[in-house]
Design an enzyme around this catalytic site. Structure first.
Site, PDB file in Angstrom:
ATOM      1  N   TRP A 101       4.886   2.927   4.379  1.00  0.00           N
ATOM      2  CA  TRP A 101       5.831   1.822   4.144  1.00  0.00           C
ATOM      3  C   TRP A 101       7.265   2.293   4.251  1.00  0.00           C
ATOM      4  O   TRP A 101       8.123   1.544   4.733  1.00  0.00           O
ATOM      5  CB  TRP A 101       5.530   1.133   2.808  1.00  0.00           C
ATOM      6  CG  TRP A 101       4.151   0.539   2.830  1.00  0.00           C
ATOM      7  CD1 TRP A 101       3.049   0.991   2.174  1.00  0.00           C
ATOM      8  CD2 TRP A 101       3.707  -0.572   3.634  1.00  0.00           C
ATOM      9  NE1 TRP A 101       1.959   0.224   2.498  1.00  0.00           N
ATOM     10  CE2 TRP A 101       2.321  -0.738   3.390  1.00  0.00           C
ATOM     11  CE3 TRP A 101       4.336  -1.436   4.527  1.00  0.00           C
ATOM     12  CZ2 TRP A 101       1.568  -1.742   4.011  1.00  0.00           C
ATOM     13  CZ3 TRP A 101       3.584  -2.441   5.141  1.00  0.00           C
ATOM     14  CH2 TRP A 101       2.224  -2.583   4.884  1.00  0.00           C
ATOM     15  N   ASP A 172      11.920  -0.029  -2.866  1.00  0.00           N
ATOM     16  CA  ASP A 172      10.771  -0.890  -2.582  1.00  0.00           C
ATOM     17  C   ASP A 172       9.763  -0.628  -3.700  1.00  0.00           C
ATOM     18  O   ASP A 172       9.166   0.443  -3.777  1.00  0.00           O
ATOM     19  CB  ASP A 172      10.189  -0.524  -1.213  1.00  0.00           C
ATOM     20  CG  ASP A 172       8.884  -1.258  -0.923  1.00  0.00           C
ATOM     21  OD1 ASP A 172       8.434  -2.063  -1.754  1.00  0.00           O
ATOM     22  OD2 ASP A 172       8.314  -1.010   0.162  1.00  0.00           O
ATOM     23  N   LYS A 196       0.813  -7.904  -5.517  1.00  0.00           N
ATOM     24  CA  LYS A 196       0.058  -6.862  -6.221  1.00  0.00           C
ATOM     25  C   LYS A 196       0.142  -7.080  -7.727  1.00  0.00           C
ATOM     26  O   LYS A 196      -0.863  -7.336  -8.375  1.00  0.00           O
ATOM     27  CB  LYS A 196       0.569  -5.490  -5.817  1.00  0.00           C
ATOM     28  CG  LYS A 196       0.342  -5.246  -4.309  1.00  0.00           C
ATOM     29  CD  LYS A 196       1.299  -4.253  -3.767  1.00  0.00           C
ATOM     30  CE  LYS A 196       1.397  -4.257  -2.252  1.00  0.00           C
ATOM     31  NZ  LYS A 196       0.157  -4.130  -1.533  1.00  0.00           N
TER      32      LYS A 196
HETATM   33  N1  PMP Z   1       5.914  -1.897   0.764  1.00  0.00           N
HETATM   34  C1  PMP Z   1       4.830  -1.448   0.120  1.00  0.00           C
HETATM   35  C2  PMP Z   1       4.955  -0.276  -0.790  1.00  0.00           C
HETATM   36  C3  PMP Z   1       3.592  -2.086   0.311  1.00  0.00           C
HETATM   37  O1  PMP Z   1       2.501  -1.642  -0.318  1.00  0.00           O
HETATM   38  C4  PMP Z   1       3.510  -3.210   1.174  1.00  0.00           C
HETATM   39  C5  PMP Z   1       2.229  -3.982   1.389  1.00  0.00           C
HETATM   40  N2  PMP Z   1       1.067  -3.367   1.127  1.00  0.00           N
HETATM   41  C6  PMP Z   1       4.673  -3.624   1.832  1.00  0.00           C
HETATM   42  C7  PMP Z   1       5.850  -2.956   1.591  1.00  0.00           C
HETATM   43  C8  PMP Z   1       4.648  -4.794   2.776  1.00  0.00           C
HETATM   44  O2  PMP Z   1       4.561  -5.959   2.055  1.00  0.00           O
HETATM   45  P1  PMP Z   1       4.401  -7.378   2.744  1.00  0.00           P
HETATM   46  O3  PMP Z   1       3.056  -7.417   3.334  1.00  0.00           O
HETATM   47  O4  PMP Z   1       4.630  -8.325   1.608  1.00  0.00           O
HETATM   48  O5  PMP Z   1       5.452  -7.501   3.780  1.00  0.00           O
END
Ligand code: PMP
Length: 360
Positions: A101, A172, A196
């Site tokens: 991520w 994030d 989550k």
């Molecule tokens: N950052 C992290 C740490 C994640 O775990 C995730 C999704 N698993 C995201 C960003 C992306 O999130 P989204 O699917 O809501 O765009």
């Protein structure tokens, strides 16, 4: 049989919240309409929005220097909104690379300006948070970006890195938002997809310092400026009303639990139980460096991939779903966000011990 869902997200929500949402689905507080059907400018939804924000403010102890915003597009939209607002072509932003991520966030930032990767744990397969004392920050970064919990690698910051005076830290927190007590004053902005710990997918919770938002670029689309969300109370357009309604109920539930300090304590107990089992076992192995272990996403391996497949199959038969590791890394991953009760983790631990006995 009760099924415990260990999925990484969307993930299980508190049972009481699900039941209340069901009860109110067709008739919200005697209106004979569901909240989904009511105007976002009407008194019912306006109250929901205000209460969701107040819950978050109280639970996280957020002062008036910060605003709480709900922005569509999930956490991934934030990957581009952050540099779009705060990174100009001639400037540099610092990013710590702690996994998939972070890498995605870095890629988006590179579309707008220079990125300095201050530290990375890529060489060791993201088995740890990059060691902060080796970081190489820029002289004048527009901001520092970190990923507080790495959902796929199963790592987490247990202390946050120091930053130079005037450099806002942006985190994030998608997979550990409101799972523990943090000091918001350490950050310029924190954000995360809701799916989550907080509610449904598609909406990001963004908590941003107002003076930082005010410095954001003006020559970008209105919907992508943080200032718009602050000035219009997340209501420049029709907000994701149902998501915000659920988020309000999840944060009501957090209050009922006793707040984030109590929730953190329970999360500690849940994760410690699983790590203790692994450390005392020659069968299960944590690939994560001990100082960086996540309390939300517990990843582990078994001696062979065949045994992992058997483990997943038998776990499902025994009422435990969503345990498959991310497709990019394999193995097993137990995601134990706030809504996973202690009983679910205890059931998993019992199952793991029995599986080891039968197959070890
Ligand atoms: N950052 C992290 C740490 C994640 O775990 C995730 C999704 N698993 C995201 C960003 C992306 O999130 P989204 O699917 O809501 O765009």
């Amino acid at each position: 049989m009760k099924v415990y869902n260990f999925s990484a997200g969307p993930a299980m929500l508190p049972e009481d919240v699900m039941l209340k949402a069901q009860e109110e689905f067709c008739d919200y507080l005697g209106t004979q309409s569901g909240i989904l059907e009511l105007s976002h400018r009407g008194p019912q939804f306006m109250e929901v929005l205000a209460m969701a924000k107040q819950n978050i403010r109280d639970l996280m102890n957020i002062n008036d220097d910060y605003e709480i915003c709900f922005i569509q597009g999930g956490a991934s939209m934030q990957f581009c909104m952050i540099p779009m607002n705060f990174l100009t072509a001639d400037a540099v932003a610092d990013y710590a690379d702690s996994g998939t991520w972070s890498t995605k966030a870095i890629k988006e930032a590179q579309l707008f300006g220079k990125v300095n990767v201050v530290g990375s744990s890529k060489e060791t397969n993201y088995d740890r948070i990059p060691v902060v004392r080796h970081w190489k920050p820029s002289e004048d970064a527009a901001y520092l970006h970190i990923t507080s919990n790495n959902t796929i690698a199963g790592t987490q910051y247990h202390t946050f890195p120091p930053v130079k005076e005037g450099v806002p830290m942006i985190a994030d927190m998608s997979s550990d938002f409101m799972s523990r007590v943090i000091d918001i004053n350490d950050f310029g902005m924190v954000y995360g997809g809701a799916q989550k710990n907080l509610g449904p997918s598609g909406v990001a919770l963004v908590i941003i310092r107002k003076d930082l938002a005010a410095r954001g670029a003006k020559n970008i689309p209105t919907m992508l400026r943080y200032k718009t969300y602050i000035d219009k109370d997340s209501m420049f357009n029709t907000p994701p009303t149902f998501a915000i309604y659920l988020l309000k109920m999840v944060t009501d539930w957090m209050r009922e639990q006793g707040g984030l300090a109590v929730i953190e304590e329970i999360n500690n107990i849940k994760s410690e139980g699983l790590y203790e089992l692994m450390d005392g076992s020659g069968f299960y192995r944590s690939p994560v460096s001990p100082g960086s272990r996540s309390k939300m996403n517990i990843v582990f391996r078994l001696p062979t991939e065949e045994l992992e497949a058997k483990f997943l199959k038998e776990a499902a038969v025994n009422g435990m779903s969503g345990l498959k590791g991310h497709r990019s890394v394999g193995g097993i991953r137990a995601s134990i966000y706030n809504a996973m009760p202690l009983a679910g983790v205890e059931k998993l631990i019992d199952f793991m011990l029995q599986f080891e006995k039968d197959n070890g």
